[in-house]
Design an enzyme around this catalytic site. Sequence first.
Site, PDB file in Angstrom:
ATOM      1  N   GLU A 330     -14.934  14.862  -6.291  1.00 35.37           N
ATOM      2  CA  GLU A 330     -16.396  14.830  -6.173  1.00 35.37           C
ATOM      3  C   GLU A 330     -17.073  14.863  -7.535  1.00 35.37           C
ATOM      4  OE1 GLU A 330     -18.089  14.173  -3.589  1.00 35.37           O
ATOM      5  OE2 GLU A 330     -16.406  14.167  -2.215  1.00 35.37           O
ATOM      6  N   HIS A 419     -14.425   4.064   1.465  1.00 28.73           N
ATOM      7  CA  HIS A 419     -13.314   5.021   1.428  1.00 28.73           C
ATOM      8  C   HIS A 419     -11.993   4.345   1.788  1.00 28.73           C
ATOM      9  CE1 HIS A 419     -16.853   7.658   1.832  1.00 28.73           C
ATOM     10  NE2 HIS A 419     -16.146   8.507   1.112  1.00 28.73           N
TER      11      HIS A 419
END
Length: 865
Positions: A330, A419
């Site tokens: 992240e 993703h």
Amino acid sequence: MKRSLAAGSIALLVGGLLSVTATSGNAAPAGPTGLAAAQAAITAHPSDVRAAAGDKYSVDRTISDASGTHVRYTRTYQGLRVYGGDFVVHTGKDGAYRGSSVGLVNPLNLSTTAKVTAAKAQQTAKTHFSGTVTKTVGSELFVDASSGKGRLAWETVLHGWAADKQTPSKLHVITDATTGAYVGQFDEIETVTGTGTGIYTGSVSIDTTLSGSTYTMIDPVRGNGNTCDMNNGTSTCTNFTDADNVWGTGSNSNRQSAGVDAHFGAAKTFDYYKNVHGRNGIFGNGTGVPSRVHYGSAYVNAFWDGAQMTYGDGSGNAKPLVSLDVAGHEMSHGVTEALVSGGLTYSGESGGLNEATSDIFGNMVEFYAAAPSDPGDYQVGEKIDINGNGTPLRYMYNPTLDGSSHGCWSTTTKNIDVHYSSGVANHFFFDLAVGTGATSYGTSPVCGSAPAVVGIGNTKAEKIWYRALDVYFTSNTSYVNTATPANTARAYTLSAATDLYGLCSAEYKTVQAAWTAVNVAGSDASCPANNDFSLAAAPSSGSVSPGSSVSSTITATLTNGAAQTVALTASGLPSGATASFSPSSINSAGGTSTLTIGTSASTVPGTYAVTITGTGPGSTRTTTFTLTVNGPPGCSGTNSTDVAIPDLATVESSININGCAGNASATSTVEVHILHTYIGDLVVDLVAPDGSVYNLHNRTGSSTDNINQTYTVNLSSEAANGTWKLRVQDAASADTGTIDTWTLSLGGGGAPACTGTNGTDVTIPDNTTVNSTIVLSGCSGNASSTSKVEVHIVHTYIGDLVVSLIAPDGSSYVLSNRAGGSTDNIDTTYTVNLSTEVKNGTWTLRVQDAASADTGYINSWTLTL
């Protein structure tokens, strides 16, 4: 990810492009270098950046290294921001144009008058928000060129809460400004959805802060990054505190345990980027990352919002999502956003590259941290058990194992969720680092009939990916691009491999093979068919005091064909320096030679890129040795070589500090003297040896002439020794100037610097003599025969003045005796033989106004013995 246009400072208007040259305080280049060379390249090669009438360009970031200078630009078109219009101009150390990275297919040519209103765009945007909208920030008219072709569009930003009522959302919705059609969307809040399985890193060390008798989970080593407890709410966060600095138990029943994981993850991600890639933390400025744990109630998520990490506790508040690779993944989104102008567009193949970058570096953080209970494994989210059956979120060695990701590129890759399109790059990276076939991590298949790949290791692979991201990727780089084949991850990673290891090196060829293994072809330049080699210098840099020498070993490596004899030469040496090779010729198949660079007492301190050239009968190759010539030992230095500041340009002047042990002082000073007729144009920064930037002056002062000011800066986190730079940016048109001189005093890091500055103004009335003093103590022995007295006097007729230095014993040394006639001001550094004078004591600058009608004042002066 935020896509707001970076606040660029240098605007170039197509049709009236500026051709700017900059001078260096260290050498006299044959032509423009650095930023000036990039601007000249735009003028000379407008088609390479897809220049159009109505374009303006702003500098987003400049990267200078041994290969040359790489300048990232953002673009506006007829006053509108162009998303996907960013480009990079590459020039060599000699200023020669080396090409560009560009995402546009053709120059822009479109109407900028919207047929759909902003209000209509906002209505469309709200229909695509899943959850509760709390605020509409507004709609911006811009040019959307994320596909490589421009279209007029509205970008509407909506703030609110996702459908779970706990995940914040900053949704950007794009609508066509001509037809009103919905184009796409992305959320600034990057999330990972899943359930945790426990506390993950095991017994580790963390850095905390002691105040009184209480320890707080604030990391003083890494920019005071803090970890706090949200107490299962969504608003207030309380820093973790402890009496004995022993945190957590490894069990989720102790609230500190999740904090340990998050704090450790933030620290190791910070360390990874700083120690492996030379980036000063996630934000690049040494600032730590806040981490919030125990967010929400049974919140099965974690997210990065551009400024901080937030972790939920998972199902039943029993499974915190604080695993190491989640943290690294992240926070790496923040790095991607900072390095690539506008970030990698979060859709299609560029979005897949965005996600893959975070997967890659999240895993590299995991390998770097080497946590006892969470070693590196080339799986993503294996600890948080997102599937509920013990399987990871993604597998880098064979992405298809998750049931959704693409492990081989196909024409449909651009159409799937980012993703899952990330799988192609993840698979490439694994093959590049580890190889194909059976490995200790899992079996990596090749696509189709591609040859097997032997990996080059994590260390080389991660550096290739980071450099491609840092120097070459544009916002819409993809896997395959038939319109602009150069704007692809394959092409850019090959450029990165060339920079780091040489064209057609083993690493270069492995990059080619790894992309082929995942079905990503390219139009690579053919490796030479004739005899070829590469050169390398080890070490590739060195420091030397004037009058001394430094050595490096030059090695030739055969890259193609048969061995040949290579003759070695060096160029780019500073005045007074010489280079010799022993032997002067080597064999291209592993031959070595010792390079010795000697300097003279007159060699000017500074940093120089010395080009080592190997010339063989079939090819010529180069490598670079970075030579730093030290200034006088101590914690202070002055550069009084004038550096011109052209209009709308950025220039630098450097000072090398050596022999100053430890870190700089919290009260370091930067004395700056710049001649410029409108200082409101100027941005002045101090750049530390590690690249950290400290702003001194940011376009204040309006129409005032000249900067003559001493700035106090807290540099206590910076090692004193190294090359410091004063960077001056002229950010508006019409006025020019010169860096006249600057002095850096880093305070106590090691022994006393035997230097001092008095910056207190002393008025010089007409026909009067005045004094200004500096007291030195703690300096042993006598002063130097080349002591420096830097004098800054503001006076309207310097032919009136007699300026003298008075030693502690009363001896007088005349510096200026009514010279200069009607010239205004003295800004001069005098070299004085003070070898008969003891350093310690009170030194006096004495100024006599010996004629009537003009007055002034002593602005500042610096004495270096």
